[in-house]
Scaffold this motif. Structure first.
Motif, short mmCIF file in Angstrom:
data_model
loop_
_atom_site.label_atom_id
_atom_site.label_comp_id
_atom_site.label_asym_id
_atom_site.label_seq_id
_atom_site.Cartn_x
_atom_site.Cartn_y
_atom_site.Cartn_z
N LEU A 69 0.82 -1.21 0.00
CA LEU A 69 0.00 0.00 0.00
C LEU A 69 0.86 1.27 0.00
CD1 LEU A 69 -2.80 -0.93 2.56
CD2 LEU A 69 -3.06 -0.63 0.09
N CYS A 70 1.91 1.26 0.79
CA CYS A 70 2.81 2.43 0.83
C CYS A 70 3.44 2.67 -0.54
CB CYS A 70 3.89 2.25 1.89
SG CYS A 70 3.27 2.40 3.57
N GLY A 71 3.79 1.61 -1.23
CA GLY A 71 4.35 1.75 -2.57
C GLY A 71 3.35 2.37 -3.53
N ILE A 72 2.10 1.95 -3.44
CA ILE A 72 1.06 2.52 -4.29
C ILE A 72 0.87 4.01 -3.99
CG2 ILE A 72 -1.44 2.50 -4.75
CD1 ILE A 72 -1.29 -0.57 -4.23
N LEU A 73 0.80 4.35 -2.70
CA LEU A 73 0.58 5.75 -2.31
C LEU A 73 1.77 6.63 -2.62
CD1 LEU A 73 -1.25 5.17 1.09
CD2 LEU A 73 -2.26 5.88 -1.09
N SER A 74 2.98 6.08 -2.56
CA SER A 74 4.16 6.89 -2.86
C SER A 74 4.33 7.12 -4.35
CB SER A 74 5.42 6.24 -2.28
OG SER A 74 5.72 5.05 -2.97
N GLU A 75 3.75 6.27 -5.15
CA GLU A 75 3.84 6.38 -6.61
C GLU A 75 2.90 7.45 -7.16
OE1 GLU A 75 2.39 5.37 -10.63
OE2 GLU A 75 1.32 4.78 -8.84
N ASP A 76 1.82 7.74 -6.42
CA ASP A 76 0.82 8.69 -6.89
C ASP A 76 0.30 9.50 -5.71
OD1 ASP A 76 -1.39 10.04 -7.87
OD2 ASP A 76 -2.31 8.30 -8.82
N TYR A 77 0.76 10.72 -5.59
CA TYR A 77 0.39 11.57 -4.46
C TYR A 77 -1.04 12.09 -4.55
CZ TYR A 77 5.28 11.52 -3.17
OH TYR A 77 6.53 11.11 -2.80
N ASP A 78 -1.74 11.86 -5.65
CA ASP A 78 -3.11 12.33 -5.82
C ASP A 78 -4.16 11.31 -5.40
OD1 ASP A 78 -2.31 14.81 -6.78
OD2 ASP A 78 -2.15 14.08 -8.83
N ILE A 79 -3.74 10.15 -4.89
CA ILE A 79 -4.70 9.15 -4.43
C ILE A 79 -5.37 9.65 -3.17
CG2 ILE A 79 -4.99 6.82 -3.49
CD1 ILE A 79 -2.62 5.97 -5.26
N ASP A 80 -6.71 9.66 -3.17
CA ASP A 80 -7.42 10.06 -1.96
C ASP A 80 -8.35 8.97 -1.42
OD1 ASP A 80 -9.70 10.22 -3.55
OD2 ASP A 80 -9.84 12.39 -3.45
N THR A 81 -8.54 7.89 -2.20
CA THR A 81 -9.41 6.81 -1.75
C THR A 81 -8.86 5.47 -2.22
OG1 THR A 81 -11.29 8.31 -2.02
CG2 THR A 81 -11.80 6.00 -1.65
N VAL A 82 -8.80 4.51 -1.29
CA VAL A 82 -8.35 3.16 -1.60
C VAL A 82 -9.44 2.18 -1.15
CG1 VAL A 82 -6.62 1.37 -1.18
CG2 VAL A 82 -5.91 3.77 -1.34
N PHE A 83 -9.85 1.32 -2.06
CA PHE A 83 -10.83 0.27 -1.77
C PHE A 83 -10.08 -1.06 -1.72
CE2 PHE A 83 -12.94 3.67 -4.01
CZ PHE A 83 -14.07 3.89 -3.24
N ILE A 84 -10.28 -1.81 -0.65
CA ILE A 84 -9.62 -3.11 -0.49
C ILE A 84 -10.71 -4.16 -0.37
CG2 ILE A 84 -8.05 -4.49 0.92
CD1 ILE A 84 -6.91 -1.75 1.96
N ASP A 85 -10.85 -4.97 -1.39
CA ASP A 85 -11.93 -5.95 -1.44
C ASP A 85 -11.41 -7.32 -1.01
OD1 ASP A 85 -14.29 -7.23 -1.86
OD2 ASP A 85 -14.38 -6.88 -4.01
N GLY A 86 -11.92 -7.82 0.10
CA GLY A 86 -11.57 -9.16 0.56
C GLY A 86 -10.19 -9.22 1.18
N LEU A 87 -9.98 -8.46 2.24
CA LEU A 87 -8.67 -8.43 2.89
C LEU A 87 -8.20 -9.83 3.26
CD1 LEU A 87 -6.36 -6.72 4.02
CD2 LEU A 87 -7.67 -6.49 6.14
N GLY A 88 -9.10 -10.68 3.72
CA GLY A 88 -8.74 -12.04 4.09
C GLY A 88 -8.34 -12.91 2.91
N ASN A 89 -8.75 -12.55 1.71
CA ASN A 89 -8.34 -13.28 0.51
C ASN A 89 -6.99 -12.79 -0.01
OD1 ASN A 89 -10.76 -14.68 0.56
ND2 ASN A 89 -11.76 -13.25 -0.82
N ILE A 90 -6.64 -11.58 0.30
CA ILE A 90 -5.38 -10.99 -0.16
C ILE A 90 -4.23 -11.44 0.73
CG2 ILE A 90 -4.13 -8.82 -0.47
CD1 ILE A 90 -6.86 -7.53 -1.16
N VAL A 91 -4.46 -11.44 2.04
CA VAL A 91 -3.43 -11.78 3.03
C VAL A 91 -3.80 -13.10 3.69
CG1 VAL A 91 -2.29 -11.01 5.14
CG2 VAL A 91 -2.98 -9.33 3.42
N ASP A 92 -2.81 -13.97 3.85
CA ASP A 92 -3.06 -15.31 4.41
C ASP A 92 -3.26 -15.32 5.92
OD1 ASP A 92 -2.93 -16.45 1.91
OD2 ASP A 92 -0.84 -17.03 2.08
N GLU A 93 -2.87 -14.28 6.61
CA GLU A 93 -3.02 -14.23 8.07
C GLU A 93 -4.49 -13.98 8.42
OE1 GLU A 93 0.44 -12.44 10.49
OE2 GLU A 93 0.18 -11.15 8.73
N GLY A 94 -4.91 -14.43 9.58
CA GLY A 94 -6.27 -14.18 10.04
C GLY A 94 -6.45 -12.72 10.44
#
Length: 136
Positions: A69-94
């Motif tokens: 996420l930090c890499g995404i935000l540092s690449e584009d300073y104009d991002i004001d909204t991030v949608f994360i769909d299915g956090l449990g599917n993206i990351v293997d930790e509970g």
């Protein structure tokens, strides 16, 4: 701001998140990012929304996801909204191991003025307290 949508799989969380993203695409002045664990939703989002499927990035824990996420935000300073769909599917930790992620998301949200909307496939009563304070 952090806003969490929760509920069992199939309860309409993704549809709600997509609709919210598409609505915000019409009115936001900043850039929007939609992160999902696969690329099947790509064509349901407005063109203004940057869609990022995580299936190619081998994100195994919350620490690597936060760095992502930090890499995404540092690449584009104009991002004001991030949608994360299915956090449990993206990351293997509970979700019970996600306290540091939410702590850092809150800090970066304040510092960079970025809103985070997150879908979690869990019943509200089974979520840890550090997540419950963000439930929509």
């Amino acid at each position: 701001m952090i806003c969490v949508f929760c509920g069992e799989k199939g309860s309409g969380k993704t549809k709600r998140l997509i609709n919210l993203a598409n609505e915000k695409a019409l009115i936001n002045k900043g850039n929007l990012v939609y992160i999902d664990d696969d690329s099947r939703l790509n064509f349901e989002l407005k063109n203004k929304i940057r869609f990022i499927p995580t299936e190619e990035f081998d994100l195994k824990d919350y620490k690597s996801f936060y760095a992502f996420l930090c890499g995404i935000l540092s690449e584009d300073y104009d991002i004001d909204t991030v949608f994360i769909d299915g956090l449990g599917n993206i990351v293997d930790e509970g979700i019970h191991n996600a306290a540091p992620l939410f702590y850092y998301l809150e800090k970066i949200s304040e510092r960079k003025d970025v809103d985070f909307y997150i879908n979690i496939s869990e019943k509200e009563n089974s979520l840890p307290e550090f997540v419950k304070k963000y439930i929509a």
